[in-house]
Design a protein around this motif. Sequence first.
Motif, PDB file in Angstrom:
ATOM      1  N   VAL A  70      -7.319  13.535   1.779  1.00 33.27           N
ATOM      2  CA  VAL A  70      -8.614  13.128   1.244  1.00 33.27           C
ATOM      3  C   VAL A  70      -8.995  11.746   1.760  1.00 33.27           C
ATOM      4  CG1 VAL A  70      -9.884  12.552  -0.871  1.00 33.27           C
ATOM      5  CG2 VAL A  70      -8.376  14.557  -0.817  1.00 33.27           C
ATOM      6  N   ALA A  71      -8.049  10.821   1.692  1.00 37.61           N
ATOM      7  CA  ALA A  71      -8.380   9.446   2.081  1.00 37.61           C
ATOM      8  C   ALA A  71      -7.162   8.717   2.626  1.00 37.61           C
ATOM      9  CB  ALA A  71      -8.935   8.686   0.882  1.00 37.61           C
ATOM     10  N   ALA A  72      -7.433   7.817   3.544  1.00 41.11           N
ATOM     11  CA  ALA A  72      -6.425   6.855   3.997  1.00 41.11           C
ATOM     12  C   ALA A  72      -6.721   5.554   3.264  1.00 41.11           C
ATOM     13  CB  ALA A  72      -6.520   6.651   5.502  1.00 41.11           C
ATOM     14  N   VAL A  73      -5.661   4.863   2.849  1.00 42.72           N
ATOM     15  CA  VAL A  73      -5.853   3.644   2.058  1.00 42.72           C
ATOM     16  C   VAL A  73      -5.062   2.501   2.689  1.00 42.72           C
ATOM     17  CG1 VAL A  73      -5.719   2.623  -0.240  1.00 42.72           C
ATOM     18  CG2 VAL A  73      -6.102   5.074   0.002  1.00 42.72           C
ATOM     19  N   PRO A  74      -5.701   1.704   3.534  1.00 37.88           N
ATOM     20  CA  PRO A  74      -5.002   0.574   4.142  1.00 37.88           C
ATOM     21  C   PRO A  74      -4.620  -0.463   3.085  1.00 37.88           C
ATOM     22  CG  PRO A  74      -7.070   1.054   5.262  1.00 37.88           C
ATOM     23  CD  PRO A  74      -7.086   1.807   3.985  1.00 37.88           C
ATOM     24  N   LEU A  75      -3.515  -1.142   3.329  1.00 39.60           N
ATOM     25  CA  LEU A  75      -3.076  -2.222   2.455  1.00 39.60           C
ATOM     26  C   LEU A  75      -3.116  -3.530   3.234  1.00 39.60           C
ATOM     27  CD1 LEU A  75      -0.052  -0.468   0.723  1.00 39.60           C
ATOM     28  CD2 LEU A  75      -2.338  -0.807  -0.202  1.00 39.60           C
ATOM     29  N   VAL A  76      -3.327  -4.608   2.504  1.00 40.77           N
ATOM     30  CA  VAL A  76      -3.490  -5.910   3.133  1.00 40.77           C
ATOM     31  C   VAL A  76      -2.347  -6.843   2.748  1.00 40.77           C
ATOM     32  CG1 VAL A  76      -5.023  -7.894   3.405  1.00 40.77           C
ATOM     33  CG2 VAL A  76      -5.994  -5.618   3.065  1.00 40.77           C
ATOM     34  N   TYR A 100       2.916  -9.808  -0.376  1.00 39.68           N
ATOM     35  CA  TYR A 100       2.597  -8.601  -1.148  1.00 39.68           C
ATOM     36  C   TYR A 100       1.552  -7.808  -0.380  1.00 39.68           C
ATOM     37  CZ  TYR A 100       0.700  -5.540  -4.793  1.00 39.68           C
ATOM     38  OH  TYR A 100       0.263  -4.443  -5.511  1.00 39.68           O
ATOM     39  N   PHE A 101       1.689  -6.488  -0.383  1.00 37.52           N
ATOM     40  CA  PHE A 101       0.711  -5.622   0.264  1.00 37.52           C
ATOM     41  C   PHE A 101      -0.239  -5.087  -0.803  1.00 37.52           C
ATOM     42  CE2 PHE A 101       3.529  -6.119   3.720  1.00 37.52           C
ATOM     43  CZ  PHE A 101       2.878  -5.707   4.879  1.00 37.52           C
ATOM     44  N   ALA A 102      -1.473  -5.584  -0.780  1.00 35.09           N
ATOM     45  CA  ALA A 102      -2.448  -5.291  -1.832  1.00 35.09           C
ATOM     46  C   ALA A 102      -3.525  -4.328  -1.346  1.00 35.09           C
ATOM     47  CB  ALA A 102      -3.111  -6.592  -2.284  1.00 35.09           C
ATOM     48  N   PRO A 103      -4.129  -3.563  -2.270  1.00 33.85           N
ATOM     49  CA  PRO A 103      -5.287  -2.750  -1.897  1.00 33.85           C
ATOM     50  C   PRO A 103      -6.472  -3.650  -1.563  1.00 33.85           C
ATOM     51  CG  PRO A 103      -4.946  -2.698  -4.268  1.00 33.85           C
ATOM     52  CD  PRO A 103      -3.756  -3.393  -3.686  1.00 33.85           C
ATOM     53  N   ILE A 104      -7.381  -3.159  -0.758  1.00 30.20           N
ATOM     54  CA  ILE A 104      -8.503  -3.976  -0.281  1.00 30.20           C
ATOM     55  C   ILE A 104      -9.293  -4.650  -1.399  1.00 30.20           C
ATOM     56  CG2 ILE A 104     -10.752  -3.860   0.885  1.00 30.20           C
ATOM     57  CD1 ILE A 104      -9.500  -1.938   2.879  1.00 30.20           C
ATOM     58  N   PRO A 105      -9.661  -3.947  -2.496  1.00 28.97           N
ATOM     59  CA  PRO A 105     -10.462  -4.623  -3.522  1.00 28.97           C
ATOM     60  C   PRO A 105      -9.786  -5.823  -4.173  1.00 28.97           C
ATOM     61  CG  PRO A 105     -10.586  -2.255  -3.788  1.00 28.97           C
ATOM     62  CD  PRO A 105      -9.499  -2.518  -2.779  1.00 28.97           C
ATOM     63  N   ALA A 106      -8.458  -5.917  -4.073  1.00 29.47           N
ATOM     64  CA  ALA A 106      -7.734  -7.014  -4.708  1.00 29.47           C
ATOM     65  C   ALA A 106      -7.472  -8.184  -3.764  1.00 29.47           C
ATOM     66  CB  ALA A 106      -6.400  -6.497  -5.254  1.00 29.47           C
ATOM     67  N   THR A 107      -7.917  -8.071  -2.514  1.00 27.47           N
ATOM     68  CA  THR A 107      -7.622  -9.125  -1.549  1.00 27.47           C
ATOM     69  C   THR A 107      -8.635 -10.263  -1.634  1.00 27.47           C
ATOM     70  OG1 THR A 107      -8.930  -8.054   0.179  1.00 27.47           O
ATOM     71  CG2 THR A 107      -6.603  -7.470   0.038  1.00 27.47           C
TER      72      THR A 107
END
Length: 320
Positions: free
Chosen positions: A119-125, A200-207
């Motif tokens: 469904v989706a790819a979710v890059p981490l930052v 820490y590897f965070a989801p995009i909205p939390a960066t």
Amino acid sequence: MVRVVSLALAALMGSIVGTTGGASAQSYPQQVVHLVVPFSAGSITDGLARILADKLGELWKQQVIVENRPGLPGTTAVAKSAPDGYTLMLTSNGHTIAGAINKSIQFDPVKDFAGVSRVAAVPLVAIVPPDFPANTVKEFIARAKEKPGQLNFSSAGVASTSYLSAEIFKQDAKINIVHIPYKGAPEATTAVIRNDAQLYFAPIPATPDHSAPATAKTLAISSARRVSQLPRVPTIAEALPEYKYESWFGVLAPAGTPRDILAKVSDDIAKVLRMEDVKDKLLAQGSIPAPTTPAELDAINKADTERYGKILRDAGIVPQ
């Protein structure tokens, strides 16, 4: 004569079965479809499931019910469900490491499931404390090599994507940094802000580049290519070419589900993911629409199960 009649009857039955199989996909679904989410309500997986369920329900003129069954019991229930297309599961790539961290697992992540569609790819930052003396991936690696065993990375637990992405980075960069697991993503993020952890590897909205105020520094993103949400943030692979990690969410069905039904559901998921309002919702939560065919998701599931299993073994993780 008996043999001729038997062969004719067998051919007729084969024709009937083949016709029924095709018709079943054309008329599917004829009853409520259950979309099981092995995570709690409010999770990223749950949010994706509800977007998908609403749109598929509109396409099919049939109700699609999201059922939250957190943990292994939910996945086990799907594995043991009738392979008729009326029980599906939306899960994360954490599914691929279930056997590597749980010794009492009651299903095979690969053999007991059939791929439907990613469904989706979710890059981490990758983020670091605001005053950490490194602004790039290369500078972080150099700092870690100067202080082996003295830097920490936080995660939301061994089963989390934040752990996997960091552990792969650690192994590929050949650095010695210490894992500190936390109860969840908020605590793991706070650890970096407080400098209790240095990565820490965070989801995009939390960066910090995507939200205010800037309480941490962004180093790089885990995806193979830069993303539209953070166009100035480089990929880890630009500095560390061997690095490859992509978190994903996908729909699986019980093994044995008819291929024509899998293909229909996969095609309809692709239709949903092409809708502008759906794309906007996914991008806003840091996800990138990434549909696949059933065969492609099967290949991803198998490859990741093998790869991540080895990574966890190399990290000394023992199934509990």
